[in-house]
Design a protein around this motif. Sequence first.
Motif, PDB file in Angstrom:
ATOM      1  N   GLY A 284       0.863  -1.178   0.000  1.00 19.26           N
ATOM      2  CA  GLY A 284       0.000   0.000   0.000  1.00 19.26           C
ATOM      3  C   GLY A 284       0.896   1.223   0.000  1.00 19.26           C
ATOM      4  N   ILE A 285       0.694   2.127  -0.962  1.00 16.29           N
ATOM      5  CA  ILE A 285       1.524   3.329  -1.050  1.00 16.29           C
ATOM      6  C   ILE A 285       0.662   4.580  -0.909  1.00 16.29           C
ATOM      7  CG2 ILE A 285       3.216   2.195  -2.543  1.00 16.29           C
ATOM      8  CD1 ILE A 285       2.088   3.935  -4.884  1.00 16.29           C
ATOM      9  N   ILE A 286       1.325   5.676  -0.562  1.00 11.90           N
ATOM     10  CA  ILE A 286       0.663   6.984  -0.552  1.00 11.90           C
ATOM     11  C   ILE A 286       1.262   7.785  -1.699  1.00 11.90           C
ATOM     12  CG2 ILE A 286       0.260   9.117   0.705  1.00 11.90           C
ATOM     13  CD1 ILE A 286       0.268   7.514   3.280  1.00 11.90           C
TER      14      ILE A 286
ATOM     15  N   GLN B 235      -0.887  12.792  -0.097  1.00 12.96           N
ATOM     16  CA  GLN B 235      -0.157  12.911   1.165  1.00 12.96           C
ATOM     17  C   GLN B 235      -0.973  13.598   2.255  1.00 12.96           C
ATOM     18  OE1 GLN B 235       3.578  14.726   0.150  1.00 12.96           O
ATOM     19  NE2 GLN B 235       4.577  12.756  -0.110  1.00 12.96           N
ATOM     20  N   ARG B 236      -1.752  14.608   1.896  1.00 13.42           N
ATOM     21  CA  ARG B 236      -2.570  15.312   2.905  1.00 13.42           C
ATOM     22  C   ARG B 236      -3.685  14.428   3.454  1.00 13.42           C
ATOM     23  NH1 ARG B 236      -2.720  20.912   3.614  1.00 13.42           N
ATOM     24  NH2 ARG B 236      -1.061  21.976   2.518  1.00 13.42           N
ATOM     25  N   SER B 237      -4.358  13.704   2.565  1.00 13.24           N
ATOM     26  CA  SER B 237      -5.481  12.871   2.998  1.00 13.24           C
ATOM     27  C   SER B 237      -5.017  11.541   3.583  1.00 13.24           C
ATOM     28  CB  SER B 237      -6.427  12.603   1.826  1.00 13.24           C
ATOM     29  OG  SER B 237      -5.793  11.791   0.849  1.00 13.24           O
ATOM     30  N   GLY B 238      -3.833  11.074   3.168  1.00 11.27           N
ATOM     31  CA  GLY B 238      -3.341   9.785   3.654  1.00 11.27           C
ATOM     32  C   GLY B 238      -3.968   8.595   2.952  1.00 11.27           C
ATOM     33  N   LYS B 239      -4.634   8.845   1.816  1.00  9.81           N
ATOM     34  CA  LYS B 239      -5.283   7.773   1.062  1.00  9.81           C
ATOM     35  C   LYS B 239      -4.239   6.773   0.564  1.00  9.81           C
ATOM     36  CE  LYS B 239      -7.965   6.921  -3.108  1.00  9.81           C
ATOM     37  NZ  LYS B 239      -7.183   6.904  -4.335  1.00  9.81           N
ATOM     38  N   ILE B 240      -4.504   5.497   0.791  1.00 13.83           N
ATOM     39  CA  ILE B 240      -3.565   4.447   0.405  1.00 13.83           C
ATOM     40  C   ILE B 240      -4.020   3.792  -0.895  1.00 13.83           C
ATOM     41  CG2 ILE B 240      -2.589   2.218   1.071  1.00 13.83           C
ATOM     42  CD1 ILE B 240      -2.646   3.188   3.950  1.00 13.83           C
ATOM     43  N   THR B 241      -3.080   3.619  -1.814  1.00 13.06           N
ATOM     44  CA  THR B 241      -3.311   2.969  -3.095  1.00 13.06           C
ATOM     45  C   THR B 241      -2.553   1.640  -3.065  1.00 13.06           C
ATOM     46  OG1 THR B 241      -3.411   5.115  -4.182  1.00 13.06           O
ATOM     47  CG2 THR B 241      -3.024   3.200  -5.600  1.00 13.06           C
ATOM     48  N   TYR B 242      -3.228   0.555  -3.445  1.00 15.26           N
ATOM     49  CA  TYR B 242      -2.603  -0.762  -3.385  1.00 15.26           C
ATOM     50  C   TYR B 242      -2.149  -1.213  -4.762  1.00 15.26           C
ATOM     51  CZ  TYR B 242      -4.320  -0.925   1.344  1.00 15.26           C
ATOM     52  OH  TYR B 242      -4.533  -0.633   2.670  1.00 15.26           O
ATOM     53  N   GLY B 243      -1.047  -1.948  -4.785  1.00 11.76           N
ATOM     54  CA  GLY B 243      -0.525  -2.464  -6.039  1.00 11.76           C
ATOM     55  C   GLY B 243       0.690  -3.332  -5.812  1.00 11.76           C
ATOM     56  N   THR B 244       1.332  -3.702  -6.914  1.00 11.61           N
ATOM     57  CA  THR B 244       2.502  -4.580  -6.886  1.00 11.61           C
ATOM     58  C   THR B 244       3.748  -3.783  -7.253  1.00 11.61           C
ATOM     59  OG1 THR B 244       1.079  -6.406  -7.575  1.00 11.61           O
ATOM     60  CG2 THR B 244       3.447  -6.733  -7.810  1.00 11.61           C
TER      61      THR B 244
END
Length: 67
Positions: free
Chosen positions: A16-18, A23-32
Amino acid sequence: MEGQYRKDIYPGLEVGIILKKDQRSGKITYGTVKDLLTSSAFHSRGIKVRLTDGQIGRVAEIPEQEH
């Protein structure tokens, strides 16, 4: 597990990356992970990686792997 140590991250790992824009919201995006972009062994905000879909961000979490 957090992604601050380069030794814990390798191509093919699900993470999971930001993204920079999140960066402000902290939403995490998942991937490989495709490539590791941080060359140092440790980074306090997370190792920067490129995902297989081309997105770039810092590793925020490494989900526990199913065995």
